[in-house]
Write a protein that holds these residues in place. Structure first.
Motif, PDB file in Angstrom:
ATOM      1  N   UNK A 184       0.853  -1.178   0.000  1.00 29.66           N
ATOM      2  CA  UNK A 184       0.000   0.000   0.000  1.00 29.66           C
ATOM      3  C   UNK A 184       0.892   1.232   0.000  1.00 29.66           C
ATOM      4  N   UNK A 185       0.564   2.203  -0.850  1.00 31.14           N
ATOM      5  CA  UNK A 185       1.307   3.454  -0.905  1.00 31.14           C
ATOM      6  C   UNK A 185       0.314   4.611  -0.933  1.00 31.14           C
ATOM      7  N   UNK A 186       0.678   5.691  -0.277  1.00 29.38           N
ATOM      8  CA  UNK A 186      -0.145   6.902  -0.337  1.00 29.38           C
ATOM      9  C   UNK A 186       0.305   7.706  -1.556  1.00 29.38           C
ATOM     10  N   UNK A 187      -0.507   8.652  -2.021  1.00 29.16           N
ATOM     11  CA  UNK A 187      -0.085   9.491  -3.151  1.00 29.16           C
ATOM     12  C   UNK A 187       1.239  10.229  -2.883  1.00 29.16           C
ATOM     13  N   UNK A 188       1.468  10.671  -1.646  1.00 27.56           N
ATOM     14  CA  UNK A 188       2.735  11.337  -1.324  1.00 27.56           C
ATOM     15  C   UNK A 188       3.927  10.405  -1.501  1.00 27.56           C
TER      16      UNK A 188
ATOM     17  N   UNK B 182       7.178   3.780  -7.789  1.00 27.34           N
ATOM     18  CA  UNK B 182       7.524   2.357  -7.840  1.00 27.34           C
ATOM     19  C   UNK B 182       8.038   1.975  -9.227  1.00 27.34           C
ATOM     20  N   UNK B 183       8.790   0.890  -9.309  1.00 27.87           N
ATOM     21  CA  UNK B 183       9.306   0.462 -10.617  1.00 27.87           C
ATOM     22  C   UNK B 183       8.174   0.030 -11.546  1.00 27.87           C
ATOM     23  N   UNK B 184       8.379   0.152 -12.857  1.00 24.39           N
ATOM     24  CA  UNK B 184       7.349  -0.261 -13.821  1.00 24.39           C
ATOM     25  C   UNK B 184       6.998  -1.738 -13.635  1.00 24.39           C
ATOM     26  N   UNK B 185       5.732  -2.031 -13.729  1.00 26.43           N
ATOM     27  CA  UNK B 185       5.281  -3.410 -13.627  1.00 26.43           C
ATOM     28  C   UNK B 185       4.965  -3.869 -12.214  1.00 26.43           C
ATOM     29  N   UNK B 186       5.328  -3.090 -11.202  1.00 27.76           N
ATOM     30  CA  UNK B 186       5.030  -3.487  -9.824  1.00 27.76           C
ATOM     31  C   UNK B 186       3.569  -3.195  -9.507  1.00 27.76           C
TER      32      UNK B 186
ATOM     33  N   UNK C   3      -7.217   1.719  -4.754  1.00 22.80           N
ATOM     34  CA  UNK C   3      -7.118   1.127  -6.076  1.00 22.80           C
ATOM     35  C   UNK C   3      -5.926   0.198  -6.160  1.00 22.80           C
ATOM     36  N   UNK C   4      -6.070  -0.874  -6.937  1.00 19.29           N
ATOM     37  CA  UNK C   4      -4.986  -1.813  -7.183  1.00 19.29           C
ATOM     38  C   UNK C   4      -4.583  -1.663  -8.638  1.00 19.29           C
ATOM     39  N   UNK C   5      -3.283  -1.585  -8.898  1.00 21.26           N
ATOM     40  CA  UNK C   5      -2.816  -1.454 -10.267  1.00 21.26           C
ATOM     41  C   UNK C   5      -1.338  -1.146 -10.346  1.00 21.26           C
ATOM     42  N   UNK C   6      -0.938  -0.466 -11.433  1.00 16.92           N
ATOM     43  CA  UNK C   6       0.468  -0.150 -11.692  1.00 16.92           C
ATOM     44  C   UNK C   6       0.623   1.325 -12.012  1.00 16.92           C
ATOM     45  N   UNK C   7       1.813   1.840 -11.738  1.00 15.38           N
ATOM     46  CA  UNK C   7       2.148   3.234 -12.029  1.00 15.38           C
ATOM     47  C   UNK C   7       2.885   3.264 -13.359  1.00 15.38           C
ATOM     48  N   UNK C   8       2.241   3.822 -14.386  1.00 14.90           N
ATOM     49  CA  UNK C   8       2.810   3.845 -15.730  1.00 14.90           C
ATOM     50  C   UNK C   8       2.769   5.271 -16.261  1.00 14.90           C
TER      51      UNK C   8
END
Length: 151
Positions: A38-42, A49-53, A105-110
């Motif tokens: 779990x990560x907050x927006x800050x 996070x690395x791509x694909x995580x 939300x669950x997903x990836x940072x792209x």
């Protein structure tokens, strides 16, 4: 005779150690794809996070940021009071999802956008996930609904 007891004891200890190592390896293998952080927006903006995580992000849906696209595509920003992250999601949103409401939300940072595969909203008027409350408290923007209503 004593030598046989000592040898047997060593064999049992070695077998127990191998069994423990095997059990630990199986548990690790079982969890390899199931642990989500779990990560907050800050935290996301400070150290992306690395791509694909795959991870979870949570906070409040920023007022005025909810835009419904064609079909079931939705974009909005999630904030914890300190930072906000753009989110895209394609799918049906929960009934209680809305601006100013808590969500995870669950997903990836792209490409500096969180691409959600699942969106969860609080399940009643007063509930908010513990992770979201903790992130909002860190930023100093959490308001306890019980304290506000006086109950």
């Amino acid at each position: 005779m004593r030598s046989l007891k000592k040898t047997r004891r060593i064999q049992i200890i070695v077998i127990a150690a191998v069994a423990l190592a095997g059990a630990t390896a199986l548990i690790g293998y079982g969890f390899r794809g199931g642990i989500q952080f779990f990560m907050s927006p800050s935290e996301v903006t400070a150290a992306p996070p690395p791509p694909g995580q795959v991870f979870r992000i949570g906070g409040l849906v920023e007022d005025g940021s909810l835009i419904r696209g064609e079909g079931t595509q939705i974009t909005f920003r999630v904030t914890d009071g300190g930072a906000s992250v753009p989110v895209t999601y394609t799918g049906v949103l929960p009934d209680l999802f809305g601006e100013g409401e808590g969500m995870i939300g669950t997903g990836q940072y792209v490409d500096a956008t969180f691409q959600a595969t699942e969106i969860l909203a609080r399940h009643d008027e007063t509930y908010m996930p513990k992770e979201v409350i903790d992130a909002l408290k860190e930023q100093g923007v959490y308001q306890d609904p019980d304290a506000a209503s006086g109950s």
